[in-house]
Design an enzyme around this catalytic site. Structure first.
Site, PDB file in Angstrom:
ATOM      1  N   LYS A  10       0.860  -1.195   0.000  1.00  0.00           N
ATOM      2  CA  LYS A  10       0.000   0.000   0.000  1.00  0.00           C
ATOM      3  C   LYS A  10       0.887   1.233   0.000  1.00  0.00           C
ATOM      4  O   LYS A  10       2.051   1.201   0.394  1.00  0.00           O
ATOM      5  CB  LYS A  10      -0.936   0.017   1.211  1.00  0.00           C
ATOM      6  N   PRO A  94       9.790  -4.406  -0.475  1.00  0.00           N
ATOM      7  CA  PRO A  94      10.952  -4.151   0.387  1.00  0.00           C
ATOM      8  C   PRO A  94      10.573  -4.192   1.867  1.00  0.00           C
ATOM      9  O   PRO A  94       9.442  -3.872   2.241  1.00  0.00           O
ATOM     10  CB  PRO A  94      11.408  -2.748  -0.027  1.00  0.00           C
ATOM     11  N   ALA A  96      10.765  -3.096   5.880  1.00  0.00           N
ATOM     12  CA  ALA A  96      10.908  -1.858   6.669  1.00  0.00           C
ATOM     13  C   ALA A  96      10.930  -0.640   5.767  1.00  0.00           C
ATOM     14  O   ALA A  96      11.802   0.220   5.847  1.00  0.00           O
ATOM     15  CB  ALA A  96      12.177  -1.914   7.535  1.00  0.00           C
ATOM     16  N   ASP A 136      -1.922  -1.830  10.523  1.00  0.00           N
ATOM     17  CA  ASP A 136      -2.237  -1.792   9.086  1.00  0.00           C
ATOM     18  C   ASP A 136      -2.874  -3.084   8.568  1.00  0.00           C
ATOM     19  O   ASP A 136      -3.262  -3.154   7.404  1.00  0.00           O
ATOM     20  CB  ASP A 136      -0.974  -1.516   8.259  1.00  0.00           C
TER      21      ASP A 136
END
Length: 286
Positions: A10, A94, A96, A136
């Site tokens: 997102k 990816p 972090a 999230d």
């Protein structure tokens, strides 16, 4: 028996922090939308009750620190499941990076085990369970485009924005969300994004107003801590992105445009400047 689940990333079109709550979390307002950069989870039932997680990226933990492991354990205990699962995470998002990769993987795990273990949970029930794992995860259960409030777990669906290209660039650093929020002084935020204007722009499918309404209050902290994030933002703007913003707590920066020629120009300008560069489309719909 096995199945494969897609776990899309997102981006935050807006991220506002209203105040720090008594429980230690921050009260937020965020407009988020899914993009077509995704991990995939391959899930196979086990006859024993063991939960095994492996990942194609070696530095992702596969024990109880992993949100996928936590999600599987919670479902197994909550519904007294007498079998286990082997989960392989094929990473493309990816780590972090401010793109909700771990949260989306956990959401995909919940949705996959709902099928694999025959739990018959509704989407709302899965989202409520996801909120127990991470802020999230609820949004990632629904996907699409939404306003998230509370600590991020209260989801109000929005229509899809008009389609656009998303160019993502991540510098070679990882950012701790907790560290960035910890350094944010919520009562000293200089400029709050106009969340209502962003919602209106999405509903009207007004791309220009969407680009004008982008905003993320965490930028002032992350850009101070990591100046290279600001350098990527400036480079994206210079090469023609219609809108540029850091996603989440960073460090990934995204640029958006509806023009393929601009997309290619921005991509090539960043490819030599930054190792992790991606071009994807917005998904928008649930």
């Amino acid at each position: 028996m096995g199945l494969t689940m897609k776990a899309p990333a997102k981006i935050n079109l807006t991220l506002d922090v209203l105040h720090k709550r008594e429980d230690g979390y921050h009260e937020v307002e965020m407009v988020m939308t899914s993009i077509d950069l995704a991990d995939h989870l391959h899930m196979v039932s086990r006859k024993d009750m063991d939960i095994h997680v492996e990942c194609t990226t070696s530095f992702v933990p596969t024990d109880q620190r992993n949100l996928v492991y936590q999600a599987a354990k919670r479902l197994q205990a909550r519904f007294n499941i007498k079998q286990g699962v082997h989960i392989t995470i094929q990473k493309k998002i990816p780590v972090a990076a401010g793109l909700a990769g771990g949260s989306s993987d956990a959401a995909a795990c919940i949705k996959g085990l709902n099928q694999l273990w025959g739990l018959r949970l509704t989407t709302n029930e899965m989202a409520a369970l996801g909120a127990e794992i991470g802020s999230d995860v609820s949004f990632c259960i629904y996907g699409g485009t939404a306003l998230a409030t509370g600590r991020g777990e209260k989801i109000i669906p929005l229509p899809a924005p008009p389609p656009f290209w998303v160019i993502l660039a991540k510098p070679p650093i990882g950012v701790s969300t907790g560290n960035i929020y910890g350094k944010l002084k919520a009562d000293q935020i200089k400029a709050h994004p106009d969340t209502e204007r962003m919602i209106e722009a999405i509903k009207e499918k007004d791309f220009e107003l969407i680009t004008a309404s982008l905003g993320n209050v965490l930028e002032e902290v992350t850009l101070y801590e990591h100046p290279q994030v600001g350098q990527i933002k400036e480079r994206m703007k210079r090469y023609g992105a219609d809108g540029v913003l850091m996603s989440g707590s960073g460090p990934t920066v995204f640029g958006i445009t509806q023009k393929e020629s601009r997309m290619r120009k921005i991509y090539h300008a960043l490819k030599g400047f930054c190792r992790d560069v991606y071009v994807v489309r917005s998904l928008g719909e649930r």
